[in-house]
Enzyme design. Structure first.
Site, mmCIF file in Angstrom:
data_model
loop_
_atom_site.group_PDB
_atom_site.id
_atom_site.type_symbol
_atom_site.label_atom_id
_atom_site.label_comp_id
_atom_site.label_asym_id
_atom_site.label_seq_id
_atom_site.Cartn_x
_atom_site.Cartn_y
_atom_site.Cartn_z
ATOM 1 N N TYR A 25 0.848 -1.193 0.000
ATOM 2 C CA TYR A 25 0.000 0.000 0.000
ATOM 3 C C TYR A 25 0.884 1.243 0.000
ATOM 4 C CZ TYR A 25 -4.335 2.576 0.879
ATOM 5 O OH TYR A 25 -5.429 3.408 0.762
ATOM 6 N N GLN A 28 2.189 3.053 -5.651
ATOM 7 C CA GLN A 28 1.227 2.474 -6.596
ATOM 8 C C GLN A 28 0.073 1.779 -5.866
ATOM 9 O OE1 GLN A 28 1.052 2.520 -10.067
ATOM 10 N NE2 GLN A 28 2.678 4.032 -9.956
ATOM 11 N N SER A 53 1.678 0.517 6.797
ATOM 12 C CA SER A 53 0.588 0.866 5.877
ATOM 13 C C SER A 53 -0.769 0.325 6.320
ATOM 14 C CB SER A 53 0.893 0.306 4.486
ATOM 15 O OG SER A 53 2.124 0.756 4.004
ATOM 16 N N LYS A 85 11.693 -6.774 -3.168
ATOM 17 C CA LYS A 85 11.107 -7.621 -2.112
ATOM 18 C C LYS A 85 10.104 -8.630 -2.662
ATOM 19 C CE LYS A 85 11.590 -4.423 1.738
ATOM 20 N NZ LYS A 85 10.934 -3.347 2.488
ATOM 21 N N HIS A 108 5.318 -3.597 -13.144
ATOM 22 C CA HIS A 108 6.650 -3.492 -13.742
ATOM 23 C C HIS A 108 7.110 -4.928 -14.024
ATOM 24 C CE1 HIS A 108 10.614 -2.235 -14.720
ATOM 25 N NE2 HIS A 108 11.177 -2.421 -13.547
ATOM 26 N N ASP A 191 11.850 0.807 -19.560
ATOM 27 C CA ASP A 191 11.710 1.495 -18.270
ATOM 28 C C ASP A 191 13.077 1.677 -17.609
ATOM 29 O OD1 ASP A 191 9.653 2.267 -16.037
ATOM 30 O OD2 ASP A 191 11.141 1.019 -15.039
ATOM 31 N N GLU A 195 14.913 5.399 -17.105
ATOM 32 C CA GLU A 195 15.245 5.978 -15.799
ATOM 33 C C GLU A 195 16.756 6.136 -15.628
ATOM 34 O OE1 GLU A 195 12.889 3.322 -13.554
ATOM 35 O OE2 GLU A 195 14.440 1.840 -13.213
HETATM 36 P P1 NDP Z 1 6.488 1.192 -2.569
HETATM 37 O O1 NDP Z 1 7.904 1.203 -2.140
HETATM 38 O O2 NDP Z 1 5.742 2.491 -2.478
HETATM 39 O O3 NDP Z 1 5.695 0.052 -1.757
HETATM 40 C C1 NDP Z 1 5.734 0.022 -0.413
HETATM 41 C C2 NDP Z 1 4.582 -0.794 0.134
HETATM 42 O O4 NDP Z 1 4.917 -2.185 0.155
HETATM 43 C C3 NDP Z 1 4.292 -0.355 1.547
HETATM 44 O O5 NDP Z 1 2.897 -0.426 1.767
HETATM 45 C C4 NDP Z 1 5.037 -1.427 2.336
HETATM 46 O O6 NDP Z 1 4.573 -1.572 3.666
HETATM 47 C C5 NDP Z 1 4.712 -2.639 1.482
HETATM 48 N N1 NDP Z 1 5.564 -3.775 1.775
HETATM 49 C C6 NDP Z 1 6.911 -3.771 1.977
HETATM 50 N N2 NDP Z 1 7.339 -5.022 2.249
HETATM 51 C C7 NDP Z 1 6.251 -5.818 2.242
HETATM 52 C C8 NDP Z 1 6.041 -7.200 2.479
HETATM 53 N N3 NDP Z 1 7.042 -7.998 2.785
HETATM 54 N N4 NDP Z 1 4.775 -7.680 2.386
HETATM 55 C C9 NDP Z 1 3.739 -6.859 2.086
HETATM 56 N N5 NDP Z 1 3.867 -5.535 1.865
HETATM 57 C C10 NDP Z 1 5.111 -5.021 1.936
HETATM 58 O O7 NDP Z 1 6.395 0.569 -4.035
HETATM 59 P P2 NDP Z 1 6.014 1.306 -5.385
HETATM 60 O O8 NDP Z 1 4.567 1.658 -5.379
HETATM 61 O O9 NDP Z 1 7.026 2.361 -5.700
HETATM 62 O O10 NDP Z 1 6.270 0.123 -6.436
HETATM 63 C C11 NDP Z 1 5.380 -0.980 -6.534
HETATM 64 C C12 NDP Z 1 5.497 -1.563 -7.937
HETATM 65 O O11 NDP Z 1 5.035 -0.598 -8.885
HETATM 66 C C13 NDP Z 1 6.919 -1.896 -8.361
HETATM 67 O O12 NDP Z 1 6.870 -3.042 -9.183
HETATM 68 C C14 NDP Z 1 7.350 -0.692 -9.178
HETATM 69 O O13 NDP Z 1 8.348 -0.981 -10.148
HETATM 70 C C15 NDP Z 1 6.030 -0.357 -9.872
HETATM 71 N N6 NDP Z 1 5.902 1.024 -10.319
HETATM 72 C C16 NDP Z 1 6.101 2.047 -9.439
HETATM 73 C C17 NDP Z 1 5.904 3.352 -9.826
HETATM 74 C C18 NDP Z 1 5.918 4.432 -8.793
HETATM 75 O O14 NDP Z 1 5.252 5.426 -9.004
HETATM 76 N N7 NDP Z 1 6.601 4.326 -7.665
HETATM 77 C C19 NDP Z 1 5.569 3.695 -11.218
HETATM 78 C C20 NDP Z 1 5.239 2.542 -12.041
HETATM 79 C C21 NDP Z 1 5.455 1.253 -11.597
HETATM 80 P P3 NDP Z 1 5.186 -0.639 4.874
HETATM 81 O O15 NDP Z 1 4.406 0.623 4.856
HETATM 82 O O16 NDP Z 1 4.993 -1.410 6.109
HETATM 83 O O17 NDP Z 1 6.637 -0.414 4.551
HETATM 84 MG MG MG Z 2 11.184 2.199 -13.226
#
Ligand code: NDP
Ligand code: MG
Ligand code: MG
Length: 331
Positions: A25, A28, A53, A85, A108, A191, A195
């Site tokens: 959460y 994305q 989260s 992860k 992704h 991608d 970047e």
């Molecule tokens: P984030 O780093 O924002 O995701 C973090 C979330 O994952 C938090 O809710 C975190 O919880 C949770 N989390 C961490 N570890 C675990 C676990 N072991 N089990 C369950 N939940 C967990 O990720 P992004 O949104 O940046 O990226 C997600 C995907 O989207 C990736 O594949 C990325 O490449 C893709 N993407 C991202 C973009 C972006 O805008 N950032 C753009 C396009 C694609 P806690 O709060 O407890 O840490």
């Molecule tokens: Mg990227």
């Protein structure tokens, strides 16, 4: 073959009674979960016990469960935790619980394309990758607009994977702006290249080089900051709205002449050769291997560089100047 898809192309019926698990959460995750929820799809956010989260998703009005519980009841499992992860969470909490015939989804292609996640053959595997950060995916959705998405199918066990992906893209607002059909290979490699060579690596280094050269020559760091960093946004906004032509239309003729005369002296044949090498290292897996091993080693290089880069003078002076411009608030 059709390549771009819009709202009227999506078959909404295929997803409207499905149960979606959004794993993670963060950037994305919150956007996909809330947009799908607002679109009328049943959403459960999957997190680990003690996740920061958890309460946030609850207070946003969503159902929350552990990853395995969310996966076990889902028709679509969207993996939205950090890329590095995902493989471990997939092996331990997703693979044993995902239902045959369900769909595993990504934003992704990294983990599929570089073999970090090897899905079983009885599930669909698709990607819906918004071409924008999560906060924008959420904000523009609430304004009735959308962020364009890439869509790809890696594995089609039900014969419906692409229809499902398109309906999913509609649920998060993507088909309002346009959804482009691609492959996991193309999305992942473009991608990473974008970047590294252009958006982040190339741009950050260009900004720092401009700042350093001006300050070394004795100009005030404040002038260097305004010129090389602050003004970028104004230029990029023009490019975003109307391409390079709109940017060139808006700048002075002096700036436009300088653009034509100087650009190729910055991005030289040597720079292009290096960019091709960077692409080759993405294509042959070298970059992926290095990043995977860096994570396995607990990120020594990443951590050191993050610390060094944060101490750069462009950051120090920028912090002071931005403090005087409180309207530049962080989203
Ligand atoms: P984030 O780093 O924002 O995701 C973090 C979330 O994952 C938090 O809710 C975190 O919880 C949770 N989390 C961490 N570890 C675990 C676990 N072991 N089990 C369950 N939940 C967990 O990720 P992004 O949104 O940046 O990226 C997600 C995907 O989207 C990736 O594949 C990325 O490449 C893709 N993407 C991202 C973009 C972006 O805008 N950032 C753009 C396009 C694609 P806690 O709060 O407890 O840490
Ligand atoms: Mg990227
Ligand atoms: Mg100027």
């Amino acid at each position: 073959m059709k390549k771009l898809y819009y709202d009227h192309d999506a078959n909404w019926d295929i997803i409207k009674d499905k149960h979606v698990a959004i794993i993670g959460y963060g950037s994305q995750g919150h956007a996909h979960a809330l947009n799908l929820h607002d679109s009328g799809v049943k959403v459960t956010v999957g997190l680990y016990e003690g996740s920061k989260s958890w309460n946030k998703a609850l207070s946003d009005g969503l159902a929350v469960a552990t990853v395995r519980d969310a996966v076990a009841q889902a028709d679509i499992v969207m993996m939205l935790l950090p890329d590095e992860k995902q493989a471990a969470v997939y092996t331990e909490h997703v693979a044993p619980y995902i239902r045959p015939g369900a769909a595993l989804a990504f934003a992704h292609g990294f983990n599929i394309h570089y073999n970090q996640i090897i899905p079983s053959t009885d599930i669909d595997v698709f990607m819906v990758a918004p071409k924008g950060p999560g906060h924008l995916v959420r904000r523009v959705f609430t304004e009735g607009k959308g962020v364009p998405c890439l869509m790809a199918v890696y594995q089609d066990s039900t014969g419906m994977a692409q229809d499902l992906a398109l309906a999913y893209a509609r649920g998060i607002g993507g088909t309002r702006a346009g959804v482009l059909l691609t492959t996991f290979k193309e999305e992942t490699e473009t991608d990473l290249f974008g970047e590294q060579a252009v958006l982040c690596g190339g741009l950050a280094e260009l900004v720092c080089a401009g700042f350093e050269i001006l300050t070394e020559a004795g100009y005030q760091p404040e002038s260097a900051y305004f010129e090389c960093l602050h003004e970028l946004k104004l230029i990029v906004d023009l490019m975003y709205e109307g391409g390079l032509a709109a940017m060139r239309h808006s700048i002075s003729d002096t700036a436009e002449y300088g653009d034509y005369m100087t650009g190729k002296r910055i991005i030289t044949e040597a720079t292009r050769a290096e960019m091709r090498k960077i692409l080759a290292e993405i294509q042959d897996g070298t970059f992926a291997k290095n990043w995977i091993l860096e994570n396995k080693a607990n990120r020594p290089v990443f951590t050191a560089l993050r610390r060094q880069k944060a101490a750069h003078p462009v950051e120090t002076v920028g912090k002071e100047l931005r403090a005087m411009m409180p309207w530049l608030k962080k989203e």
